[in-house]
Design an enzyme around this catalytic site. Structure first.
Site, PDB file in Angstrom:
ATOM      1  N   TYR A 185      26.571  35.701  45.795  1.00 10.11           N
ATOM      2  CA  TYR A 185      25.874  36.485  46.815  1.00 10.11           C
ATOM      3  C   TYR A 185      24.429  36.778  46.427  1.00 10.11           C
ATOM      4  O   TYR A 185      23.549  36.827  47.293  1.00 10.11           O
ATOM      5  CB  TYR A 185      26.635  37.784  47.102  1.00 10.11           C
ATOM      6  CG  TYR A 185      27.829  37.547  47.998  1.00 10.11           C
ATOM      7  CD1 TYR A 185      27.687  37.543  49.383  1.00 10.11           C
ATOM      8  CD2 TYR A 185      29.088  37.297  47.466  1.00 10.11           C
ATOM      9  CE1 TYR A 185      28.763  37.307  50.211  1.00 10.11           C
ATOM     10  CE2 TYR A 185      30.179  37.066  48.279  1.00 10.11           C
ATOM     11  CZ  TYR A 185      30.017  37.065  49.659  1.00 10.11           C
ATOM     12  OH  TYR A 185      31.093  36.815  50.470  1.00 10.11           O
ATOM     13  N   GLU A 188      36.850  40.163  49.637  1.00 10.23           N
ATOM     14  CA  GLU A 188      37.296  39.005  48.862  1.00 10.23           C
ATOM     15  C   GLU A 188      37.986  39.417  47.568  1.00 10.23           C
ATOM     16  O   GLU A 188      38.919  38.746  47.118  1.00 10.23           O
ATOM     17  CB  GLU A 188      36.110  38.079  48.604  1.00 10.23           C
ATOM     18  CG  GLU A 188      35.664  37.382  49.889  1.00 10.23           C
ATOM     19  CD  GLU A 188      34.231  36.885  49.863  1.00 10.23           C
ATOM     20  OE1 GLU A 188      33.664  36.729  48.758  1.00 10.23           O
ATOM     21  OE2 GLU A 188      33.679  36.661  50.963  1.00 10.23           O
TER      22      GLU A 188
END
Length: 279
Positions: A94, A136
């Site tokens: 990310y 997640e």
């Protein structure tokens, strides 16, 4: 995020509606030129046909439109989370993606990308990344606690390759370590990852898990694809033979992974458990 930052994000909605695809296409080109290793995570055929840039453009637009309350996008974020865990996306990715996204906004919008606007999108991305990482993490934890479950890529052996009369081919895939495999819900999918010599890349492709859970192996069905460079399905059909090894992700999808395949499962969004395309 501050109220002022949210207003700046909402003010970009018209721009995203008109130029969102231009932005996301530039974004992916930037990602792959700087971090070429990520080509092993993305299905490059979906870059060629424009499917992935289009999907991202729609997602960015939806996020901007709902920046006041991103929780209304929970079903979409859950679906994306399943796709990400099936591709072994991890928190460290990310930060890399975030840098490229903000840089792309600056490069595509030019002088319209004021420092205040870039700060607002940086804050918005950090908020979204935090949401996704949390979703997640829960999905990864659920996978590893299931009997026969795992995360990341697990080696499997092709036990059987059966040509069907409809032009499709069925594969029975057994874990190379001789262990068990996790159960799956109706219409869940897994990703098969192969090294494609013509691309010099690992490439993933999603396949619906067929049949009923048995704890021993998975069954998938592949059909020929036309006009795609580095097609995993075509490689399975033309090259892969019984005894060969390939890598699989754990079953994913918005249906509960423990749900019996023969019974519809309660899903996060209406309309049943959808088939997913590659990311």
């Amino acid at each position: 995020m501050t109220p002022e930052q949210k207003q700046l994000i909402k003010a970009t909605v018209p721009v995203l509606k008109e130029n969102g695809l231009l932005l996301t296409t530039h974004f992916y080109q930037r990602v792959f030129s700087v971090n070429a290793e990520l080509k092993n995570t993305f299905n490059m055929a979906n870059q060629e046909n424009g499917r992935q840039p289009t999907a991202l453009a729609m997602a960015v637009l939806a996020y901007a439109e709902n920046i006041d309350d991103p929780s209304v996008l929970l079903s979409t974020l859950q679906r994306i989370g399943h796709k990400h865990t099936s591709l072994a996306v991890r928190p460290e990715h990310y930060a890399v993606i975030g840098r490229h996204l903000i840089a792309s906004i600056s490069e595509v919008l030019g002088t319209a990308a004021t420092p205040a606007l870039l700060d607002a999108w940086t804050a918005a991305y950090k908020q979204l990344a935090s949401l996704m990482i949390g979703i997640e993490a829960d999905l990864y934890a659920a996978q590893v606690t299931k009997p026969g479950g795992w995360t990341g890529w697990r080696p499997f052996i092709v036990n059987a390759k059966i040509a069907e009369t409809n032009g499709k081919t069925t594969f029975h895939l057994y874990p190379a370590d001789g262990g068990t495999v996790a159960n799956f819900g109706m219409s869940q999918y897994l990703n098969v990852r192969l090294f494609m010599p013509e691309l010099q890349l690992f490439q993933p492709h999603p396949y619906r898990v067929e049949g009923a859970p048995n704890g021993q192996y998975y069954t998938i069905v592949a059909k020929r694809e036309t006009g795609k460079t580095g097609s995993v399905s075509n490689w399975l059909l033309d090259i892969v033979q019984p005894g060969d090894h390939l890598e699989l992700s754990a079953p994913a999808g918005v249906c509960p992974m423990g749900a019996p395949a023969e019974k519809p499962a309660l899903v996060i969004r209406a309309g049943g458990c959808p088939m997913h395309q590659a990311a």
